[in-house]
Design an enzyme around this catalytic site. Structure first.
Site, mmCIF file in Angstrom:
data_model
loop_
_atom_site.group_PDB
_atom_site.id
_atom_site.type_symbol
_atom_site.label_atom_id
_atom_site.label_comp_id
_atom_site.label_asym_id
_atom_site.label_seq_id
_atom_site.Cartn_x
_atom_site.Cartn_y
_atom_site.Cartn_z
ATOM 1 N N ASP A 285 -7.403 8.571 0.845
ATOM 2 C CA ASP A 285 -7.504 7.676 -0.305
ATOM 3 C C ASP A 285 -6.336 7.988 -1.242
ATOM 4 O OD1 ASP A 285 -8.707 5.802 -2.049
ATOM 5 O OD2 ASP A 285 -9.542 7.443 -3.220
ATOM 6 N N ASP B 271 -14.440 2.354 -2.815
ATOM 7 C CA ASP B 271 -13.423 1.310 -2.647
ATOM 8 C C ASP B 271 -14.090 0.003 -2.249
ATOM 9 O OD1 ASP B 271 -11.614 3.244 -3.154
ATOM 10 O OD2 ASP B 271 -10.589 3.210 -1.232
ATOM 11 N N THR C 252 -4.795 1.383 -3.552
ATOM 12 C CA THR C 252 -4.019 2.363 -4.331
ATOM 13 C C THR C 252 -2.764 2.793 -3.568
ATOM 14 O OG1 THR C 252 -5.480 4.085 -3.454
ATOM 15 C CG2 THR C 252 -5.954 3.272 -5.643
ATOM 16 N N THR C 253 -2.902 3.026 -2.256
ATOM 17 C CA THR C 253 -1.746 3.456 -1.457
ATOM 18 C C THR C 253 -0.702 2.347 -1.442
ATOM 19 O OG1 THR C 253 -3.238 4.753 -0.083
ATOM 20 C CG2 THR C 253 -1.052 4.375 0.787
#
Length: 562
Positions: free
Chosen positions: A65, A390, A98-99
């Protein structure tokens, strides 16, 4: 930093301060930004790998994550921290992506580096990037697919996509069903407060054993063993104080001269407690949750009446109980009326994973639910929890916005195509910045292909030709390497995940590019290399090989991380 005044140099900065200006400052910050992106790049997509992070106390986190990795890493470089903020904003706003947001930021900086070398001014770049970002959001709106909040199957696809590539993937069908059911239960007027979905982690059992309880689980036990273990058709009272005799606020001294007087005092206290229990009984309550203490005598009376009582319940649990059962909390037990009580089909103390907890379930129209996550080890359960968070985020956003995009790198390829066309209509040097922005967006599909072991160039060429032919939903199937229609395959993500990622990545990249002077009060170098040896760990501006302190140049085993 010294200014010449007459013959006397004027010292402005202290000796410890460090100043890096112009090209050096830009280069240093860009290197730091690219290094952060590099740290999370390999975790992107269904075949992304995990990182093991060990903190200075020896705690281990295994995750892929993006935001968790960046938070756990000990990053000191200020520019690098600005990119960590991008991931945190993405997490807070939408919960997933997010990545992607971080690697787009890194790629925007990387593209900018080439243009800065060609003597294109940072402000021109910033204007071009902002124009491109605005246009990108318009294009995304155009290709977005409408989805209805009642379309459970579609929502399950969205929940599943957010879990793919994370530890929960092998049980994603079970989990996405639970997530969607949970979000639909607590949704009110198209808005979802994810606080109403409590996630309880239980080590032991398989991930598939996870379940959704339509109600609340309180991590407490009943106060007395003489009370019933469970109550059917429960009438629930919530007391915002305690079931004990109130202490006086002021210090008082009472002289007792006669044993009868003392007895009178004790009788009075007992009477007060008796009144509280009678009030609860008269109102019809057979379950009581209290956020204060319960006196021993009151416990005795409650047990006599067959009332199940729980004390010192957390404030957050009290709120959930009120939302789930429809009870109205009262501050004083003697004031409770039948109207204040909530309903639950069953309230019972059960054993789960070796812990006794109170289950409040079978609630009609539960507006607060609990997800019980199971997993073989603590690390597994923690990673499943991150995947579920998520997933909850994307389902919430989809319910609120009702718009989704195909996944698998499809929107990025489509945007790159449209932005290159748009660049022709942009005059001046900004045109180059818009083209650079389009190139940067393709880092998504390129990384997906790389992480899945396919040839990134072949994959990009195939993707572009499909999009040229008008297949806006064409994306990369990471498992086979084929280009397929993502929407048909059920690989979809909320529109807001992409728009938010592009917005925050652009803002962060522009902010970093506009910095031409870094003045640090302390030393920005990479800390101690050996015990006595205080050389900086290399890199521009004595900067820890591209990233200060905790990260010793990323390549060097991620300083504060491994």
């Amino acid at each position: 930093m010294a200014q010449q005044m007459g013959n006397q140099p004027l010292i402005v900065l202290s000796d410890e301060s460090q100043r890096t200006s112009g090209k050096d400052a830009q280069s240093m910050n860009i290197t730091a930004g690219k290094a952060v992106a590099e740290a999370v790049r390999t975790t992107l997509g269904p075949k992304g790998m995990d990182k093991m992070l060990v903190d200075d106390t020896g705690n281990v986190v295994v995750t892929n994550d993006g935001v968790t990795i960046l938070k756990e890493m000990d990053i000191e470089h200020p520019a690098a921290n600005m990119i960590v903020e991008v991931a945190e904003t993405q997490e807070n706003e939408v919960g997933d992506g997010t990545t992607s947001a971080v690697i787009v930021t890194g790629e925007l900086l990387s593209e900018a580096e080439d243009l800065l070398e060609q003597e294109i001014h940072a402000t021109t770049l910033a204007q071009g990037y902002r124009q491109a970002a605005e246009k990108a959001k318009e294009f995304l709106e155009e290709i977005a697919i409408e989805v209805s909040p009642e379309d459970t199957e579609y929502l399950e696809d969205i929940a599943g996509t957010a879990m793919t590539g994370k530890g929960a993937e092998n049980a994603k069908d079970v989990l996405s069903e639970l997530v969607v059911k949970g979000v639909q239960s607590v949704a009110e007027d198209g808005q979802v407060d994810t606080d109403d979905i409590k996630v309880e982690k239980v080590t032991g059992g398989a991930i598939e054993n996870s379940e959704l309880v339509e109600g609340v689980i309180v991590d407490k036990e009943r106060v007395s063993d003489n009370m019933p273990f469970g109550v059917e058709d429960a009438k629930v009272a919530l007391v915002d104080g305690g079931l004990e005799v109130a202490e006086t606020e002021i210090d008082t001294e009472v002289n007792v001269t006669d044993p009868d007087q003392l007895q009178q005092f004790l009788d009075q206290e007992e009477e007060q407690l008796r009144e509280m229990v009678d009030a609860l009984k008269d109102a019809g309550a057979n379950v009581v949750f209290v956020d204060g203490g319960i006196d021993d005598m009151a416990q005795h009376y409650l047990a006599q009446e067959g009332i199940l009582a729980v004390r010192r319940v957390k404030n957050s649990d009290m709120k959930r109980l009120a939302r789930a059962t429809g009870a109205t909390p009262v501050t004083n037990a003697t004031d409770v009326t039948a109207d204040d009580l909530g309903d639950a089909g069953s309230v019972a103390q059960k054993d789960i994973g070796g812990d006794e907890r109170i289950f409040v379930e079978d609630v009609e129209e539960a507006k607060s639910v609990t997800l019980i996550l199971r997993g073989g080890t603590e690390h597994v359960v923690d990673e499943v929890e991150r995947a579920i968070e998520d997933s909850l985020g994307v389902v919430r956003v989809t319910l609120e916005d009702g718009k989704v995009l195909p996944g698998g790198g499809a929107p990025e390829t489509e945007l790159a195509l449209k932005l290159r066309d748009f660049a022709d209509s942009v005059g001046g040097r900004e045109q180059l910045a818009v083209e650079a922005f389009a190139d940067a967006l393709e880092v998504g599909p390129r990384t997906l292909a790389e992480n899945a072991g396919h040839d990134p160039i072949d994959s990009l060429v195939d993707l572009r030709s499909q999009h040229d032919a008008g297949n806006t939903g064409a994306g990369l199937d990471a498992y086979t390497g084929d280009i397929i229609d993502m929407e048909e395959e059920g690989v979809v993500e909320p529109l807001r995940v992409k728009t938010q990622a592009i917005e925050s990545a652009t803002e962060a990249a522009v902010m970093i590019l506009r910095i031409d002077d870094v003045i640090a009060a302390g030393d920005l170098s990479g800390g101690k290399v050996g015990e006595e040896d205080e050389e900086p760990a290399g890199g521009p501006g004595g900067m820890g090989g591209g990233m200060g302190g905790g990260m010793g140049g990323m390549g060097g085993g991620m300083g504060g991380m491994m």
